[in-house]
Design a protein around this motif. Structure first.
Motif, short mmCIF file in Angstrom:
data_model
loop_
_atom_site.label_atom_id
_atom_site.label_comp_id
_atom_site.label_asym_id
_atom_site.label_seq_id
_atom_site.Cartn_x
_atom_site.Cartn_y
_atom_site.Cartn_z
N LEU A 54 -120.40 35.93 14.09
CA LEU A 54 -120.11 37.25 13.96
C LEU A 54 -121.04 38.11 14.12
CD1 LEU A 54 -117.51 37.03 10.92
CD2 LEU A 54 -117.08 37.52 13.51
N ARG A 55 -122.25 37.91 13.99
CA ARG A 55 -123.49 38.63 14.01
C ARG A 55 -123.88 38.82 15.46
NH1 ARG A 55 -128.50 38.97 10.09
NH2 ARG A 55 -129.80 40.45 11.14
N ALA A 56 -123.88 37.35 16.11
CA ALA A 56 -124.21 37.34 17.78
C ALA A 56 -123.15 38.19 18.47
CB ALA A 56 -124.26 36.07 17.98
N PHE B 16 -133.30 36.32 17.91
CA PHE B 16 -133.19 34.99 18.15
C PHE B 16 -131.79 34.27 17.96
CE2 PHE B 16 -137.72 34.84 16.82
CZ PHE B 16 -138.35 34.56 17.97
N ILE B 17 -130.94 35.43 17.57
CA ILE B 17 -129.56 35.11 17.32
C ILE B 17 -128.61 34.11 18.11
CG2 ILE B 17 -128.51 37.25 18.09
CD1 ILE B 17 -127.74 35.37 14.66
N PHE B 18 -129.03 34.51 19.41
CA PHE B 18 -128.21 33.71 20.61
C PHE B 18 -128.62 32.33 20.66
CE2 PHE B 18 -127.35 38.20 21.64
CZ PHE B 18 -126.15 38.32 21.49
N TYR B 19 -129.90 32.18 20.68
CA TYR B 19 -130.43 30.64 20.74
C TYR B 19 -129.93 30.02 19.49
CZ TYR B 19 -133.82 32.45 24.04
OH TYR B 19 -134.54 33.00 25.45
N ASN C 40 -120.46 20.39 5.54
CA ASN C 40 -120.52 21.07 4.28
C ASN C 40 -119.73 22.56 4.54
OD1 ASN C 40 -121.67 23.25 2.77
ND2 ASN C 40 -123.26 21.56 1.81
N PRO C 41 -118.75 22.89 3.95
CA PRO C 41 -117.95 24.03 3.89
C PRO C 41 -118.99 25.33 3.96
CG PRO C 41 -116.91 22.57 2.32
CD PRO C 41 -118.21 22.25 2.97
N GLN C 42 -119.92 25.41 3.27
CA GLN C 42 -120.94 26.52 2.81
C GLN C 42 -121.69 26.70 4.27
OE1 GLN C 42 -121.15 28.97 0.58
NE2 GLN C 42 -122.59 29.90 1.74
N GLN C 43 -121.98 25.42 4.88
CA GLN C 43 -122.93 25.78 6.04
C GLN C 43 -122.02 25.99 7.28
OE1 GLN C 43 -124.33 21.51 6.30
NE2 GLN C 43 -126.33 22.13 5.87
N LYS C 44 -120.84 25.81 7.10
CA LYS C 44 -119.72 26.31 8.04
C LYS C 44 -119.49 27.65 8.18
CE LYS C 44 -117.04 21.97 9.33
NZ LYS C 44 -115.75 21.17 9.19
N TYR C 45 -119.32 28.12 6.89
CA TYR C 45 -119.17 29.38 6.65
C TYR C 45 -120.40 30.30 7.03
CZ TYR C 45 -118.44 33.87 4.23
OH TYR C 45 -118.21 35.22 3.72
N GLU C 46 -121.76 29.97 6.84
CA GLU C 46 -123.06 30.51 7.30
C GLU C 46 -122.86 30.47 8.74
OE1 GLU C 46 -126.04 28.45 5.38
OE2 GLU C 46 -125.68 29.35 3.38
N MET C 47 -122.59 29.60 9.52
CA MET C 47 -122.58 29.27 10.80
C MET C 47 -121.35 30.50 11.36
SD MET C 47 -122.76 25.28 11.69
CE MET C 47 -122.60 25.60 13.47
N ALA C 48 -120.13 30.51 10.62
CA ALA C 48 -119.23 31.55 11.19
C ALA C 48 -120.00 33.01 10.79
CB ALA C 48 -117.87 31.30 10.37
N GLU C 49 -120.64 33.22 10.22
CA GLU C 49 -121.21 34.59 9.80
C GLU C 49 -122.42 34.87 11.09
OE1 GLU C 49 -122.66 34.30 5.84
OE2 GLU C 49 -121.22 36.05 5.11
N LEU C 50 -122.92 33.76 11.22
CA LEU C 50 -123.96 33.94 12.29
C LEU C 50 -123.46 34.14 13.72
CD1 LEU C 50 -126.61 31.20 11.60
CD2 LEU C 50 -127.16 33.63 11.44
#
Length: 140
Positions: free
Chosen positions: A138-140, A109-112, A126-136
């Motif tokens: 990269l994973r995609a 589901f990563i691309f969705y 939230n900086p932590q949420q932005k970081y998590e989004m950046a990690e996602l």
């Protein structure tokens, strides 16, 4: 598109919500992703079948994948979402998908997830949420 959107706006609210959710998923999606996205939205058990019966969606064989009958049908469904709420709607879908997806199935589901979260990224403070989004991303 305008005529189709007007037609869709006269459908029951549950059907409209389902069409909005599916419009945000893109031109092709499967039953599993719709089930994850619709949690809490209560669009009904027969939503996808009703969309096929009404000519909005087509099912691709026994694959469980659905496509829009035409790209303008998807556009009409997308236009049910008020312009000022689209980013919020996408962020909600992406977040809902992320939170309801186990680590074992995240790649499916990563691309969705990232597509929808990225469309609502301007609403994330939230900086932590932005970081998590950046990690996602990269994973995609």
């Amino acid at each position: 598109v305008k005529h189709m959107t007007e037609h869709m706006s006269r459908l029951p609210k549950k059907m409209q919500m389902g069409l909005k959710l599916c419009a945000c998923l893109g031109p092709k999606f499967d039953t599993a992703i719709v089930e994850k996205v619709q949690r809490g939205a209560n669009i009904g058990y027969n939503f996808l079948e009703s969309c096929v019966d009404d000519g909005f969606l087509q099912i691709k064989g026994d694959s469980g994948f659905y496509t829009w009958a035409h790209d303008q049908v998807q556009q009409a469904a997308y236009e049910l979402i008020p312009l000022q709420q689209r980013e919020k709607f996408h962020l909600l879908i992406g977040s809902r998908l992320f939170l309801s997806t186990s680590s074992a199935e995240i790649d499916k589901f990563i691309f969705y997830i990232v597509d929808n979260m990225n469309r609502g990224v301007t609403l994330v403070d939230n900086p932590q949420q932005k970081y998590e989004m950046a990690e996602l991303n990269l994973r995609a």
